[in-house]
Design an enzyme around this catalytic site. Structure first.
Site, PDB file in Angstrom:
ATOM      1  N   ASP A 189       0.860  -1.186   0.000  1.00  0.00           N
ATOM      2  CA  ASP A 189       0.000   0.000   0.000  1.00  0.00           C
ATOM      3  C   ASP A 189       0.897   1.236   0.000  1.00  0.00           C
ATOM      4  O   ASP A 189       1.520   1.572   1.008  1.00  0.00           O
ATOM      5  CB  ASP A 189      -0.917  -0.004   1.226  1.00  0.00           C
ATOM      6  CG  ASP A 189      -1.942   1.134   1.165  1.00  0.00           C
ATOM      7  OD1 ASP A 189      -1.564   2.264   0.772  1.00  0.00           O
ATOM      8  OD2 ASP A 189      -3.105   0.891   1.514  1.00  0.00           O
TER       9      ASP A 189
ATOM     10  N   GLU B  52      29.493   2.150   1.273  1.00  0.00           N
ATOM     11  CA  GLU B  52      29.274   0.743   1.590  1.00  0.00           C
ATOM     12  C   GLU B  52      29.018  -0.032   0.311  1.00  0.00           C
ATOM     13  O   GLU B  52      28.649  -1.195   0.354  1.00  0.00           O
ATOM     14  CB  GLU B  52      28.125   0.571   2.568  1.00  0.00           C
ATOM     15  CG  GLU B  52      26.824   1.145   2.059  1.00  0.00           C
ATOM     16  CD  GLU B  52      25.658   0.504   2.751  1.00  0.00           C
ATOM     17  OE1 GLU B  52      25.737   0.308   3.964  1.00  0.00           O
ATOM     18  OE2 GLU B  52      24.684   0.182   2.057  1.00  0.00           O
TER      19      GLU B  52
ATOM     20  N   CYS C  97      26.427   4.146   7.043  1.00  0.00           N
ATOM     21  CA  CYS C  97      26.068   5.429   6.444  1.00  0.00           C
ATOM     22  C   CYS C  97      26.933   6.596   6.902  1.00  0.00           C
ATOM     23  O   CYS C  97      26.678   7.734   6.515  1.00  0.00           O
ATOM     24  CB  CYS C  97      24.599   5.739   6.725  1.00  0.00           C
ATOM     25  SG  CYS C  97      23.492   4.569   5.922  1.00  0.00           S
TER      26      CYS C  97
ATOM     27  N   THR D 268      13.901   2.936  -0.008  1.00  0.00           N
ATOM     28  CA  THR D 268      14.719   4.099   0.346  1.00  0.00           C
ATOM     29  C   THR D 268      16.137   4.071  -0.197  1.00  0.00           C
ATOM     30  O   THR D 268      16.744   5.123  -0.387  1.00  0.00           O
ATOM     31  CB  THR D 268      14.803   4.231   1.882  1.00  0.00           C
ATOM     32  OG1 THR D 268      15.354   3.016   2.417  1.00  0.00           O
ATOM     33  CG2 THR D 268      13.440   4.484   2.495  1.00  0.00           C
TER      34      THR D 268
ATOM     35  N   THR E 188      16.935  -1.363  14.660  1.00  0.00           N
ATOM     36  CA  THR E 188      17.739  -0.279  14.081  1.00  0.00           C
ATOM     37  C   THR E 188      17.306   1.080  14.645  1.00  0.00           C
ATOM     38  O   THR E 188      18.043   2.046  14.530  1.00  0.00           O
ATOM     39  CB  THR E 188      17.591  -0.212  12.542  1.00  0.00           C
ATOM     40  OG1 THR E 188      16.209  -0.039  12.229  1.00  0.00           O
ATOM     41  CG2 THR E 188      18.105  -1.466  11.876  1.00  0.00           C
TER      42      THR E 188
ATOM     43  N   HIS F  41      21.292  12.476  10.020  1.00  0.00           N
ATOM     44  CA  HIS F  41      21.282  11.384   9.044  1.00  0.00           C
ATOM     45  C   HIS F  41      19.843  11.025   8.724  1.00  0.00           C
ATOM     46  O   HIS F  41      19.005  10.930   9.611  1.00  0.00           O
ATOM     47  CB  HIS F  41      22.030  10.155   9.586  1.00  0.00           C
ATOM     48  CG  HIS F  41      21.843   8.942   8.721  1.00  0.00           C
ATOM     49  ND1 HIS F  41      22.122   8.953   7.383  1.00  0.00           N
ATOM     50  CD2 HIS F  41      21.369   7.692   8.995  1.00  0.00           C
ATOM     51  CE1 HIS F  41      21.840   7.763   6.867  1.00  0.00           C
ATOM     52  NE2 HIS F  41      21.379   6.976   7.825  1.00  0.00           N
TER      53      HIS F  41
END
Lengths: 349, 131, 390
Positions: A29, A81, A113, A154, A204, A237
């Site tokens: 969705d 990375e 990151c 993302t 995370t 970030h």
């Protein structure tokens, strides 16, 4: 010794894919996803782009902004990375392509990151100690997210490069101080030879991102004796649109302060480029005297916080190279098939 | 392509380094040691091109060798650099936008690689200027 | 310098010769030419073999010796044999070497062969091998294939002169028309302009039917001094001119992208040597590796004004027995293009035409014929003029 930014440059590939297009493939969705992630589209590299080409493109924008004599560069560090090689530096490619070789040092960085901001810190140390004249620090990624993983919505492509120096007269922004907060927190990783990273899901969040970002930021504010209201802008970030907003709120920064640097809704997460891209977007609009507070986060985990003060010099170099906003403009949208092709997900055998 | 063969020409490939003959004033890409115009009367110096120019002719390739198969359809062009030298290059924009006479500038891209485990070759391609 | 004549000629069937190796087809062509000349192997004192890429196509170099061996000219006879390479002009150059050897007196009976075996590797491998005829470092590395390079010539020709896709297609249609009457042709089928335009695009504006095919094949001719030609045959074909020229390896370095200066120069030298002008030529076998290449060729060789090759082709002026018969054999397009063989095959066609042996594709009253063989995108051009009169 005063250290700071002599120049900076960003690079974003022209291609984008919308959240709806990815959601369509997996029956997700799109509205719920967009609301949850606050990411509406993400950048996608061209077929012939990788972290090295993006690093070079960003670095060239940085050196071209101020017409830099690139032979002055004494160190090139590229954080990523998604280095194209497991063994063989990206930074030598960058150094050769900007004309910094051979009287210099180089190495590649990896810290999820925040490899790019770690490179900035190392350059600060080297120019601050007088070991080198100028350092080139880059964060660049062609981030990977496994198909139908939350990261697929993302994981984006882009990078930003910073030339760090110690001659106050040529600094467009002074880095007043930096502070890092680092622990061994495995919230996100990619094992050798694996195509896609793995992550700890909701782990995370609080133990990873929020603990480290807020601790790093608070550490720097305490070290400097400054408060959020002392800053005109702030950048955190941005793995998605929600996390930096919440981190800002937790620390007492306002939505207005983070607005110019919050590029993730239209860009996605450029990993090593993420926080550096936010700082670049903020520098694009900052005026002399403005102060910028920034905190990069890398899973694994650590944060690097910076306090930046813009100088009068910044006005001299406007319009020479594309701004982040200009790089975000006029995208070419891909369908999922083309996206899969661009991301190398189609096996030619 | 092999590693030494590629590496030897890296300056030309990465940074558009060619030659300028101080005798006749002509520019050449890539580096030539002998001026084809002046031959032994020539006086060649290395020259880094600005990386701007225009499309002289172009095509969109749909069928190619395995090495470039992941790029099709791709635009290929002969570009005349502003200094006068011409070169053959891919144009990295959407193929249908590529046309004779359009202005272009250089970009840094992957040119290819020796399979999945071999070396990756980087170099210069061109992109259309924003209109 | 002695005058030179061809007294024997033979081309094998062109096409996908799955059952035949390079050795098989060269021997077939060589033996055919020897039989045609009525000589025996002992008479041959020099051999030249045009071959572009044995190394890539069949992983075999040292083709001069190999072919002398399999022709029975090595062991015992020890005939000197040299492989000649100039990409797709290798065959034309092998012929030129034989002519020079006989003209100079170094040889009295030379055989010039051309051969290529292209179907032993896949299509991608062929594309890559052919790309080696261009500048590998500065064209090939950017993904410039041969169709891609000729497509860039075509695109600019269109922009400069208004040449159209229909005009390009007309070249293929005409060559298929001629090839239908050529027993050795790979494609003996009729083609329409619409079929060409609807075929898949290889490199814009060149469709697959604008391109010559991948082929196997060989051809050979026997070259002797003109004074001795009647010893061997009643119908010697005399070499009136043999000319060659070079240009930049990369298309982008040319003086003019739509003119093959090497063709112009070789053509001029040939006309001068023969004391002829384009008006004197009854037919020309041009190097139509792509339809645009034929249009450039008929302009560069002086048969049509620059830019007029397209309209002339569409108007039928290049058809059999029209204003100038271009590619009566069917050209590379219909006959096939085993790259190293093509230049020699063109000479064999000239011999057949000038002997009046070309059957339904015979050019009426042919007295002077020209062949035009190009290497790469025009870095080498070889032009020969032949006549049945000394």
């Amino acid at each position: 010794m005063t250290v700071g930014i002599v120049s900076y440059g960003a690079y974003i590939p022209r291609y984008r894919i919308k959240t709806e297009e990815i959601a369509k493939v997996w029956g997700g969705d799109a509205e719920i996803l967009k609301n949850g992630l606050k990411v509406f589209e993400k950048s996608v590299p061209d077929v012939d782009e990788d972290a090295a080409t993006i690093a070079v493109s960003a670095a060239r924008n940085a050196v071209n902004r101020v017409g830099l004599d690139t032979q002055r560069i004494g160190a090139v560090y590229t954080g990523s990375e998604s280095h194209p090689y497991a063994v063989k530096p990206t930074s030598t490619i960058v150094a050769e392509a900007v004309g910094a070789s051979p009287d210099m040092t180089a190495a590649d960085f990896e810290f999820a990151c925040k490899a790019g901001s770690a490179a900035v810190q190392v350059c600060m140390g080297l120019v601050g100690s007088g070991m080198i004249d100028l350092g080139l620090a880059i964060g660049a990624d062609v981030s990977q997210g496994a198909p139908n993983d939350a990261l697929e919505y993302t994981a984006a492509a882009g990078g930003a490069a910073y030339v760090i120096g110690n001659k106050e007269s040529e600094l467009i922004a002074i880095i007043e101080d930096t502070y890092s907060f680092t622990t061994d927190t495995p919230d996100f990783w990619r094992r050798e030879s694996q195509h896609y990273p793995s992550h700890g899901g909701r782990f995370t969040g609080d133990p990873g991102y929020f603990r480290h970002v807020t601790s790093g930021a608070k550490g720097l504010l305490k070290k400097m004796g400054t408060k959020p209201e002392d800053y005109d802008y702030a950048v955190f970030h941005q793995p998605n649109g929600k996390f930096p907003e919440r981190a800002a709120q937790m620390l007492g920064f306002t939505k207005e302060q983070i607005k110019p640097g919050l590029v993730v809704p239209r860009l996605g997460n450029t990993y090593s480029g993420s926080c550096l891209m936010g700082i670049a977007a903020t520098l694009d609009i900052a005026k002399p005297g403005d102060r910028i507070f920034a905190t990069a986060y890398g899973s694994g985990a650590g944060s690097d916080a910076f306090s930046i003060r813009v100088t009068d010099k910044i006005e001299e170099f406007r319009g020479k190279v594309p701004t982040v906003e200009e790089l975000l403009a006029d995208p070419i949208y891909l369908d999922y098939g083309k996206y899969a092709h661009h991301k190398g997900k189609i096996n030619f055998g | 392509m092999t590693v030494p063969r590629f590496w030897r020409e890296q300056q030309s490939r990465y940074n558009l380094v060619g030659s300028h003959c101080k005798t006749c004033g002509n520019y050449y890409y890539p580096i030539r040691n002998l001026c084809p115009e002046c031959r032994r009367d020539g006086d060649m110096e290395q020259y880094k091109f600005k990386g701007t120019g225009k499309i002289v002719t172009c095509t969109v390739t749909h069928t190619t060798s395995d090495e470039f198969n992941d790029l099709v359809p791709y635009a290929l062009a002969i570009v005349e650099l502003d200094e006068g030298a011409k070169l053959t290059t891919q144009i990295v924009d959407e193929p249908e936008k590529v046309a004779i006479g359009k202005r272009v500038h250089s970009v840094f891209r992957k040119l290819g690689s020796d399979g999945d485990s071999g070396i990756i070759y980087y170099g210069t391609k061109f992109e259309l200027d924003k209109e | 310098m002695r005058e030179v004549a061809i007294v024997g000629a033979k081309t094998t069937e062109f096409g996908e010769l799955w059952e035949k190796s390079l050795r098989d087809i060269v021997v077939e062509a060589g033996v055919g030419a020897i039989e045609d000349a009525g000589i025996s192997g002992e008479d041959i004192d020099m051999m030249y073999v045009g071959n572009m890429s044995g190394g890539k196509f069949i992983e075999q170099e040292h083709l001069g010796a190999l072919i002398a061996d399999y022709s029975g000219l090595a062991k015992g006879l020890n005939v000197p044999s040299t492989r000649v390479e100039a990409a797709c002009a290798s065959g034309g150059l092998a012929l030129r070497q034989a002519i020079q050897a006989v003209a100079s007196g170094y040889s009295n009976v030379a055989i010039a062969a051309g051969a290529e075996k292209m179907t032993d590797i896949d299509g991608s491998g062929v594309t890559d091998a052919l790309a080696a005829a261009a500048d590998r470092e500065w064209e090939g590395i950017q993904g410039a294939t041969f169709p891609g390079i000729y497509a860039m010539i075509a695109k600019l020709h269109m922009a400069q002169y208004g040449t159209t896709s229909e005009q390009l297609a007309a070249v293929a249609v005409k060559n298929h028309e001629n090839g239908m009457n050529n027993p050795i042709a790979q494609f003996k089928s009729k083609l329409t302009i619409e079929q060409v335009l609807k075929s898949i695009m290889v490199s814009d504006p060149l469709h697959i039917l604008d391109c010559s095919p991948v082929s196997d094949g060989a051809a050979a001719v026997i070259v002797v001094p003109a004074d001795e030609a009647h010893k061997y045959t009643d119908t010697p074909i005399y070499i009136k001119a043999s000319a060659q020229a070079s240009d930049t390896i990369a298309l982008h370095d040319r003086r003019d992208i739509t003119t093959l200066d090497a063709s112009v120069a070789a053509g001029k030298r040939a006309y001068e040597m023969a004391g002829l002008t384009p008006k004197d030529i009854n037919f020309v076998e041009v190097h139509d590796c792509f339809t645009i290449a034929e249009i450039c060729a008929i302009e560069d060789l002086g048969f049509f004004e620059k830019g007029k090759g397209g309209p002339a082709s569409l108007a039928g002026e290049t058809a059999l027995n029209a204003k100038i018969s271009v590619n009566p054999s069917g050209g590379l397009k219909s006959t096939g293009h085993p790259v190293g063989a093509t230049g020699v095959k063109q000479a064999v066609e000239a011999v057949h035409q000038l002997r009046g042996e070309a059957g339904k594709r015979q050019v009426n009253g042919a007295k002077y014929g020209m062949t035009h063989n190009v290497g790469g995108s025009g870095a080498t051009a070889v032009v020969h003029i032949f006549s049945n009169e000394r």
